[in-house]
Design a protein around this motif. Structure first.
Motif, short mmCIF file in Angstrom:
data_model
loop_
_atom_site.label_atom_id
_atom_site.label_comp_id
_atom_site.label_asym_id
_atom_site.label_seq_id
_atom_site.Cartn_x
_atom_site.Cartn_y
_atom_site.Cartn_z
N LEU A 81 0.84 -1.20 0.00
CA LEU A 81 0.00 0.00 0.00
C LEU A 81 0.87 1.25 0.00
N SER A 82 1.91 1.26 0.80
CA SER A 82 2.79 2.43 0.87
C SER A 82 3.55 2.64 -0.43
N ARG A 83 3.79 1.56 -1.17
CA ARG A 83 4.44 1.66 -2.48
C ARG A 83 3.48 2.17 -3.55
N GLY A 84 2.19 2.22 -3.23
CA GLY A 84 1.19 2.64 -4.21
C GLY A 84 0.81 1.54 -5.18
N THR A 85 1.20 0.28 -4.87
CA THR A 85 0.92 -0.84 -5.78
C THR A 85 -0.54 -1.26 -5.72
N ILE A 86 -1.16 -1.14 -4.55
CA ILE A 86 -2.60 -1.36 -4.44
C ILE A 86 -3.24 -0.08 -3.93
N THR A 87 -4.51 0.09 -4.22
CA THR A 87 -5.19 1.31 -3.82
C THR A 87 -5.66 1.24 -2.37
N GLN A 88 -5.94 2.41 -1.80
CA GLN A 88 -6.45 2.47 -0.44
C GLN A 88 -7.78 1.75 -0.31
N ASP A 89 -8.65 1.93 -1.29
CA ASP A 89 -9.95 1.24 -1.26
C ASP A 89 -9.77 -0.27 -1.27
N SER A 90 -8.80 -0.75 -2.07
CA SER A 90 -8.54 -2.19 -2.11
C SER A 90 -8.06 -2.70 -0.77
N ALA A 91 -7.17 -1.93 -0.13
CA ALA A 91 -6.64 -2.36 1.16
C ALA A 91 -7.75 -2.44 2.20
N GLU A 92 -8.65 -1.47 2.19
CA GLU A 92 -9.75 -1.49 3.14
C GLU A 92 -10.71 -2.65 2.84
N ARG A 93 -10.97 -2.89 1.55
CA ARG A 93 -11.84 -4.00 1.17
C ARG A 93 -11.24 -5.34 1.61
N TRP A 94 -9.92 -5.47 1.43
CA TRP A 94 -9.24 -6.70 1.84
C TRP A 94 -9.35 -6.90 3.35
N LEU A 95 -9.17 -5.82 4.11
CA LEU A 95 -9.17 -5.93 5.57
C LEU A 95 -10.56 -6.29 6.09
N ARG A 96 -11.59 -5.69 5.52
CA ARG A 96 -12.95 -6.00 5.98
C ARG A 96 -13.32 -7.46 5.69
N LEU A 97 -12.85 -7.98 4.56
CA LEU A 97 -13.18 -9.35 4.20
C LEU A 97 -12.35 -10.36 5.00
N ASN A 98 -11.06 -10.11 5.11
CA ASN A 98 -10.16 -11.09 5.70
C ASN A 98 -9.91 -10.89 7.19
#
Length: 388
Positions: free
Chosen positions: A61-78
């Protein structure tokens, strides 16, 4: 890493999967070579391998390789699943997360992971961006004990669309993929075009001319791909191609591959035209002649150009313009090779091509009869010889 997970990792790498493995405590223990390539990274430690997956996701996320929305979506699911396996609350992970993500994890209710689940992640790197689908599966040993989790990634496109890639040459696609970072590269350049294509298009029914051009282009590209080249931008009724020294082991290897391709193109076109004529179509193979040029670019700027509909490799440099002018000067059935390219050949490749460089006679482009002023201006001093 557990031995069974290690065996699984070896199989995944051997079959080219973009994948990663987590252990039963959600530590990231392995990332496949293909997923490393997607990230544009060669050092697994830079992606957090060996640490908890939350820390690893924070890195990408800090590298900008995935988006902030993706990171939040991943965290809510997993999040609920990893909290369940960790056997504690969200506070134990607070140091790995920023305040907003820590709050998201606190909102998660721990529960066991299902056998498998899927979602998406939005990916971005340099000028490339898009969505990946990932599938997570629990991995157990033969006794049923949980070993960890397998995560596999694929492009978020229908299989029927992805199958279009099967029409191309896999090895050439891989050579194209290796050029994700543009830069200066040495390469042999090939240009080929169908002579008198305007006359052919007027004389032939449109459906027949379409088949002719399509089948010729397919044959030309197959010839280039078979000798380690990369097809460049499509231009009219012909083809352009690059043979990179770095991909063909040497400058001589690249020059040889370009010349072998150039010499093979006329036969490929004749075979295509002959096949159509045998079907009773009004095509004379003797009318289907190519003008072919091969040239050397010692320092071309080469890289990928991705648009909404295609991915192409393009090259910039004076030699590209010169190669186009050389091709324009070639008579149908000629392979005009520049002196700069021929003199890149070592003794072994000269022998393989059946050439005697000491007996090759060159002409400057400006001295060829009928050359227009533009060719003289752009490439008049370039020395060429017909090496068909």
């Amino acid at each position: 890493m557990n031995e069974q997970l290690k065996e699984l990792a070896e199989q995944l790498d051997a079959n080219g999967w973009a994948a990663e493995l987590l252990d039963h405590r959600w530590r990231l223990v392995w990332v496949s070579d293909e997923l490393l390539a997607v990230y544009g990274e060669s050092d697994t430690e830079q992606l957090g391998v060996g640490g908890h997956v939350l820390a690893a996701r924070g890195r990408v996320l800090s590298r900008g390789t995935i988006t902030q929305d993706s990171a939040e979506r991943w965290l809510r699911l997993n999040g609920p699943f990893l909290l369940h396996d960790a056997g504690g609350g969200a506070e134990q992970f607070a140091e790995m997360l920023d305040p907003e993500a820590a709050g998201t994890l606190r909102d998660c209710e721990p529960r066991p992971a299902p056998p498998a689940w899927t979602s998406t992640v939005d990916f971005a790197r340099d000028e490339f961006f898009g969505r990946f689908t990932y599938l997570v599966e629990r991995v157990h040993d033969v006794s049923g004990e949980l070993l960890g989790y397998l995560v596999v990634y694929t492009l978020d496109v229908p299989a029927s669309t992805a199958a279009l890639l099967l029409r191309g040459d896999r090895a050439m696609h891989e050579r194209m993929a290796a050029l994700v970072r543009p830069g200066q590269r040495s390469a042999a350049v090939l240009f080929a075009d169908l002579q008198a294509s305007g006359s052919l298009s007027r004389r032939l029914p449109s459906s027949v001319y379409f088949r002719l051009v399509r089948d010729i282009r397919t044959a030309l590209e197959a010839t280039v791909a078979g000798r380690g080249g990369i097809v460049g931008k499509h231009a009219g009724d012909g083809v352009s191609a690059l043979f990179l020294a770095e991909q063909l082991d040497s400058a001589s290897g690249a020059a040889r591959a370009a010349l072998e391709s150039a010499r093979g193109l006329p036969g490929a076109v004749r075979e295509v035209a002959g096949g159509l004529a045998d079907e009773g179509l009004p095509i004379d193979p003797d009318d289907c002649l190519l003008k072919i040029a091969v040239h050397w670019g010692p320092s071309l700027y080469v890289g990928q150009v991705a648009s909404q509909g295609r991915l192409e490799i393009t090259a910039l440099g004076d030699e590209m313009n010169e190669a186009a002018r050389i091709e324009q000067c070639a008579a149908g059935g000629q392979v005009l090779a520049s002196k700069a390219l021929v003199e890149r050949l070592d003794e072994q490749d000269v022998a393989a091509l059946g050439l005697d460089p000491s007996r090759v006679v060159y002409r400057a482009i400006a001295d060829i009869e009928g050359v227009d002023e533009k060719a003289k201006r752009d490439a008049g001093s370039v020395a060429v010889a017909d090496l068909l």
